[in-house]
Design an enzyme around this catalytic site. Sequence first.
Site, PDB file in Angstrom:
ATOM      1  N   ASP A  35      -2.908   4.681  -2.460  1.00  0.00           N
ATOM      2  CA  ASP A  35      -3.874   5.384  -1.618  1.00  0.00           C
ATOM      3  C   ASP A  35      -4.296   6.729  -2.238  1.00  0.00           C
ATOM      4  O   ASP A  35      -3.433   7.511  -2.663  1.00  0.00           O
ATOM      5  CB  ASP A  35      -3.205   5.635  -0.260  1.00  0.00           C
ATOM      6  CG  ASP A  35      -4.172   6.088   0.810  1.00  0.00           C
ATOM      7  OD1 ASP A  35      -5.005   5.279   1.229  1.00  0.00           O
ATOM      8  OD2 ASP A  35      -4.088   7.271   1.224  1.00  0.00           O
ATOM      9  N   HIS A  95     -10.578  -1.848   5.126  1.00  0.00           N
ATOM     10  CA  HIS A  95     -10.333  -1.298   6.463  1.00  0.00           C
ATOM     11  C   HIS A  95     -11.059   0.025   6.703  1.00  0.00           C
ATOM     12  O   HIS A  95     -10.981   0.565   7.802  1.00  0.00           O
ATOM     13  CB  HIS A  95      -8.822  -1.120   6.658  1.00  0.00           C
ATOM     14  CG  HIS A  95      -8.265  -0.111   5.703  1.00  0.00           C
ATOM     15  ND1 HIS A  95      -8.198  -0.332   4.337  1.00  0.00           N
ATOM     16  CD2 HIS A  95      -7.783   1.149   5.895  1.00  0.00           C
ATOM     17  CE1 HIS A  95      -7.705   0.736   3.738  1.00  0.00           C
ATOM     18  NE2 HIS A  95      -7.439   1.654   4.659  1.00  0.00           N
ATOM     19  N   ASP A  96     -11.697   0.585   5.687  1.00  0.00           N
ATOM     20  CA  ASP A  96     -12.430   1.849   5.833  1.00  0.00           C
ATOM     21  C   ASP A  96     -13.939   1.658   5.868  1.00  0.00           C
ATOM     22  O   ASP A  96     -14.682   2.636   6.030  1.00  0.00           O
ATOM     23  CB  ASP A  96     -12.129   2.787   4.652  1.00  0.00           C
ATOM     24  CG  ASP A  96     -10.675   3.238   4.597  1.00  0.00           C
ATOM     25  OD1 ASP A  96     -10.034   3.313   5.654  1.00  0.00           O
ATOM     26  OD2 ASP A  96     -10.199   3.525   3.481  1.00  0.00           O
ATOM     27  N   ASP A 123       0.869  -1.170   0.000  1.00  0.00           N
ATOM     28  CA  ASP A 123       0.000   0.000   0.000  1.00  0.00           C
ATOM     29  C   ASP A 123       0.908   1.223   0.000  1.00  0.00           C
ATOM     30  O   ASP A 123       1.713   1.392   0.925  1.00  0.00           O
ATOM     31  CB  ASP A 123      -0.830  -0.039   1.301  1.00  0.00           C
ATOM     32  CG  ASP A 123      -2.128   0.701   1.207  1.00  0.00           C
ATOM     33  OD1 ASP A 123      -2.171   1.750   0.558  1.00  0.00           O
ATOM     34  OD2 ASP A 123      -3.101   0.226   1.833  1.00  0.00           O
TER      35      ASP A 123
HETATM   36  O1  TEU Z   1      -8.994   6.368   2.283  1.00  0.00           O
HETATM   37  C1  TEU Z   1      -9.536   7.387   1.541  1.00  0.00           C
HETATM   38  C2  TEU Z   1     -10.958   7.744   1.738  1.00  0.00           C
HETATM   39  O2  TEU Z   1     -11.415   8.653   1.083  1.00  0.00           O
HETATM   40  C3  TEU Z   1     -11.916   7.071   2.622  1.00  0.00           C
HETATM   41  O3  TEU Z   1     -12.243   5.792   2.380  1.00  0.00           O
HETATM   42  C4  TEU Z   1     -11.792   7.447   4.055  1.00  0.00           C
HETATM   43  O4  TEU Z   1     -11.643   6.329   4.874  1.00  0.00           O
HETATM   44  C5  TEU Z   1     -13.075   8.154   4.408  1.00  0.00           C
HETATM   45  O5  TEU Z   1     -13.059   9.387   3.732  1.00  0.00           O
HETATM   46  C6  TEU Z   1     -13.209   8.417   5.880  1.00  0.00           C
HETATM   47  O6  TEU Z   1     -14.528   8.840   6.129  1.00  0.00           O
HETATM   48  C7  TEU Z   1      -7.620   6.157   2.264  1.00  0.00           C
HETATM   49  C8  TEU Z   1      -7.256   5.037   3.217  1.00  0.00           C
HETATM   50  O7  TEU Z   1      -7.831   3.844   2.776  1.00  0.00           O
HETATM   51  C9  TEU Z   1      -7.669   5.438   4.591  1.00  0.00           C
HETATM   52  O8  TEU Z   1      -7.488   4.417   5.543  1.00  0.00           O
HETATM   53  C10 TEU Z   1      -6.857   6.648   4.973  1.00  0.00           C
HETATM   54  O9  TEU Z   1      -7.306   7.127   6.219  1.00  0.00           O
HETATM   55  C11 TEU Z   1      -6.987   7.765   3.944  1.00  0.00           C
HETATM   56  O10 TEU Z   1      -6.877   7.305   2.611  1.00  0.00           O
HETATM   57  C12 TEU Z   1      -5.861   8.756   4.134  1.00  0.00           C
HETATM   58  O11 TEU Z   1      -4.641   8.168   3.809  1.00  0.00           O
END
Ligand code: TEU
Length: 579
Positions: A206, A338-339, A98
């Site tokens: 990302d 994970h989000d 990642d």
């Molecule tokens: O996520 C980007 C993203 O836009 C979303 O899925 C985010 O989790 C959401 O806006 C929160 O409400 C990526 C990564 O997957 C995430 O874990 C990181 O926090 C983010 O970028 C920043 O690096």
Amino acid sequence: MPEAWWKSAVVYQIWPRSFADSNGDGVGDLPGVIGKLDYLRTLGVDAVWLSPFYRSPMDDMGYDISDYQDVDPVFGTLADIDELIAELHARDMKLMIDVVVNHTSDEHPWFIESRSAKDSPKRDWYWWRPSRPGMAPGEPGAEPTNWRAAFQGSAWEFDPATDEYYLHMFSRKQPDLNWENPEVRQAVYEMLRWWLDRGVDGFRMDVINLVSKFLPLVDGKPVPGTRFGDAWPQVSCGPRIHEFLHEMHLEVVAAQDRVLVTVGEMPGATLQDAQLFTDPVREEVDMIFQFEHVDLDHGPGGRYDPKALCLTDLKASLARWQTGLADRGWNSLYWDNHDQPRAVSRFGCDDPEYRVRSAKLLATVLHLHRGTPYVYQGEELGMTNYPWSSLDEFRDLDSLNYWAEAVGRGDDPGKVLAALRAQSRDNARTPMQWNGSENAGFTTGKPWIPVNPNCAEINAEAQLTDPTSVFTHYRRLIELRHEVAAVVHGDFTMRLDDDPHVYAFTREYADERLLVLANFDDHERSVELPDADEWTGAEVLISNYPDEPGRWTLRAWEATVLRRAPAPAVHEEPVPGQS
Ligand code: TEU
């Protein structure tokens, strides 16, 4: 070049902090991952996407990187990564890492240098701006634009050392890199090549669609309930995005003599964008993570304003992406990461009566689409959301910031907690449930985040040898992708578009046809297909009911895949006297 291996692959995502803890400190680590590779081999996945393991202050759980070329001590060492790569390759699996290059940590040496002085050689590596004309630096409202960060609050942080603001689309500890500066891009490419030399097989990038911003930076439309404006249209898929991704492909990927995989995470990207990003002749990325289907249950207030999912919307959305990338480009397929909250709690039914069945149904539907499926740790067990009861159980800064913002403006705390219960990213981040012991076999210490008490019923140990488990169902679906050409390559046609409960589609490749039928409801539903007769006698490829499937009458959360065997080859008798 040989056919891209990732087209027939299934990828497993590991979020290392919550996967397996080898040293009892309560946090998952790389030796923990290495110890579970045989489990992944049994599941049958082809590749692992490993979420960030780099040095990080962990403000955003590792998505804030302070050294791209080292492992955070909490996860292990570079030697552990080398061992992980070797052990994966020994099992015929690939490693996708990642890479978080839209931003760094504010503790990264590049940013420390950048913030040190206005004339620092790295000043322009980040987005520095003076206060709004006529306003004193640091005064509320003096931010250069009205933008809101993804994690609430202003996207600008005032830095008194030089009386200017820096841009952070996520937390204030995640300053955005300025990709307009060619030195930044070269530094990123060099770092990526360094990882390829170490043996990694590809990258998940990302928020990579944020690296080109629209210039100049101007105010966005007001976001209701806040004093901020919407930055997204100004920072997402900006004018140079295709140029940057193509350059990265040439500098990093094209130089390799093996087939790598690249997937760009792209919140806000449209199907039209994806058609360009993933068109192989353009040489940008192999696939993208799009958000359309996982945003369908967001209300007008966004993620923390959830509403019920409408199945016809989900079908329409995924069908558009299937059709839109049929001729050129490629889809990635996911419910969970994970989000996102856990799919079985969100799109299925985590009530004990239907949990197993609906988890298998979701898996069946997703894995029968055309594209590359991603399985997020624990999804293959049907892990559920956590029964959050108070704020002190949450760890995710997005959840905590949302609470502070919403309660701060007077929202009812009970309602705010209910929104977090449904939508918090921490739902995906509770520890992997390996067995039914107190800490689910995740750690011998105190877990950094609570373990779901349902680990007594939902755990890998119980499911590995159970032919009726969710795990066994995933294993079979992964096998099907490897064995049945129509699953990988077949044309996709949505059926029964307007049916509010049944998700139905066909896949077709050469003379092989598959029909997928799935009832997203706890009531029996019948289906009427005009070509039903053609499916008489078709083989049941997989089903989530143990007995003969209901076929045209689907029971609660029933999912079935039928295969119409290719017509037997007709052998013509040789005509006597002719050769
Ligand atoms: O996520 C980007 C993203 O836009 C979303 O899925 C985010 O989790 C959401 O806006 C929160 O409400 C990526 C990564 O997957 C995430 O874990 C990181 O926090 C983010 O970028 C920043 O690096």
